[in-house]
Motif scaffolding. Structure first.
Motif, short mmCIF file in Angstrom:
data_model
loop_
_atom_site.label_atom_id
_atom_site.label_comp_id
_atom_site.label_asym_id
_atom_site.label_seq_id
_atom_site.Cartn_x
_atom_site.Cartn_y
_atom_site.Cartn_z
N ARG A 231 0.83 -1.21 0.00
CA ARG A 231 0.00 0.00 0.00
C ARG A 231 0.86 1.26 0.00
N ARG A 232 1.93 1.28 0.79
CA ARG A 232 2.81 2.45 0.82
C ARG A 232 3.45 2.68 -0.55
N ALA A 233 3.88 1.60 -1.18
CA ALA A 233 4.50 1.73 -2.49
C ALA A 233 3.50 2.23 -3.54
N ILE A 234 2.28 1.73 -3.48
CA ILE A 234 1.25 2.18 -4.41
C ILE A 234 0.93 3.66 -4.17
N ALA A 235 0.82 4.04 -2.89
CA ALA A 235 0.50 5.43 -2.55
C ALA A 235 1.54 6.39 -3.10
N VAL A 239 5.66 1.71 -7.72
CA VAL A 239 5.62 0.42 -8.40
C VAL A 239 5.35 0.67 -9.88
N PRO A 240 6.25 0.27 -10.77
CA PRO A 240 6.02 0.53 -12.20
C PRO A 240 4.93 -0.38 -12.76
N MET A 241 4.40 0.02 -13.90
CA MET A 241 3.43 -0.81 -14.60
C MET A 241 4.11 -2.05 -15.16
#
Length: 280
Positions: A231-235, A239-241
């Motif tokens: 969640r932290r990385a997404i926020a 995180v690359p596609m």
């Protein structure tokens, strides 16, 4: 039948009123929430029970079903929780419609029609004043009368927030801005139509590729990484596609949605038009 369902005798009676004498098949049973498929000579129904923390979530979902056009529900409480009964929605899920495509057996025309239908179902929900909050590959059912949505546990009407705390649903389909609000607060966090559209695009990407749209390994998030770390990385959009592009004509449009800022995302109805323009 199991003690869990036997305790909710009124749920069985409600299902028998729809179906007649029942044959029951357990579909799922986890974290206090259980679903059965009830089949009888007069019809097929879904029985859902919630206990513990899942009880009020089940009650909330029953309330949404009772308000949505085209859905019918009977609900009640028993000693340990809440139950509801609703007609079974027949048809494959979006994930199932895309299966031939993922296997390399064709099916692009059917997949495109399913993608457009799912977008339109979400657009209709939004137009009726609702946010779904938990769109996933299995939450659209493609029947003879069109696409129906499932799983309204995190659905809310515009202007209302029927939960004290929201900590996210399917983490891999959580919009970055929603992940940030979950982390930073304040609670209660309100889900949004733009976050629904992100989840919708992510759902279609997953149905087309069989993988989540984000490349966790490149971001150092291996399988089994804690949800909080993901969640932290997404926020932080860290995180690359994914670079897997088996269907570039469709995925280019989905990629645009997934990378766009919330205000730049198309509405669900606009995404349907973008997908309609895809040349298989």
């Amino acid at each position: 039948m199991g003690t869990f369902l036997a305790e909710a005798g009124e749920a069985l009676k409600a299902a028998e009123a729809v179906c007649g004498p029942l044959e029951l098949a357990e579909i799922s049973n986890r974290r206090g929430s259980a679903v059965w498929k009830a089949t009888g000579p007069r019809g097929v129904a879904s029985i859902k029970l919630g206990t513990g923390e899942a009880a009020e979530v089940t009650a909330r979902e029953a309330s949404v079903l009772d308000q949505l056009p085209g859905y019918t529900v009977t609900s009640g409480r028993f000693a340990d929780g809440v139950w509801y009964v609703t007609p079974w929605l027949a048809g494959p899920s979006t994930w199932q419609v895309f299966r031939p495509l993922r296997k390399g057996d064709g099916g692009k025309e059917e997949a495109l029609a399913a993608a457009v239908g799912l977008c339109r179902a979400v657009a209709d929900l939004h137009a009726d004043g609702w946010v779904h909050g938990d769109l996933q590959p299995a939450h659209g059912i493609h029947g003879e009368d069109g696409v129906r949505l499932l799983d309204f546990a995190w659905t809310r009407r515009f202007g209302s927030t029927p939960w004290p705390t929201f900590d996210g649903t399917m983490i891999h389909l959580t919009a970055p801005e929603l992940a940030a609000r979950i982390i930073n607060g304040p609670q209660p966090v309100e889900t949004t139509r733009t976050a629904d559209v992100y989840a919708l695009a992510g759902t279609l990407w997953t149905c087309a590729t069989g993988t989540w749209p984000l490349d966790y390994a490149t971001a150092g998030l291996e399988t089994g990484a804690p949800v909080e770390a993901i969640r932290r990385a997404i926020a932080h959009r860290a995180v690359p596609m994914s670079t897997a592009m088996p269907w570039p004509a469709l995925q280019t449009r989905l990629r645009y949605v997934l990378l766009a800022a919330p205000d730049d995302r198309p509405a669900a109805a606009e995404l349907a038009k973008l997908i309609e323009a895809v040349d298989g």
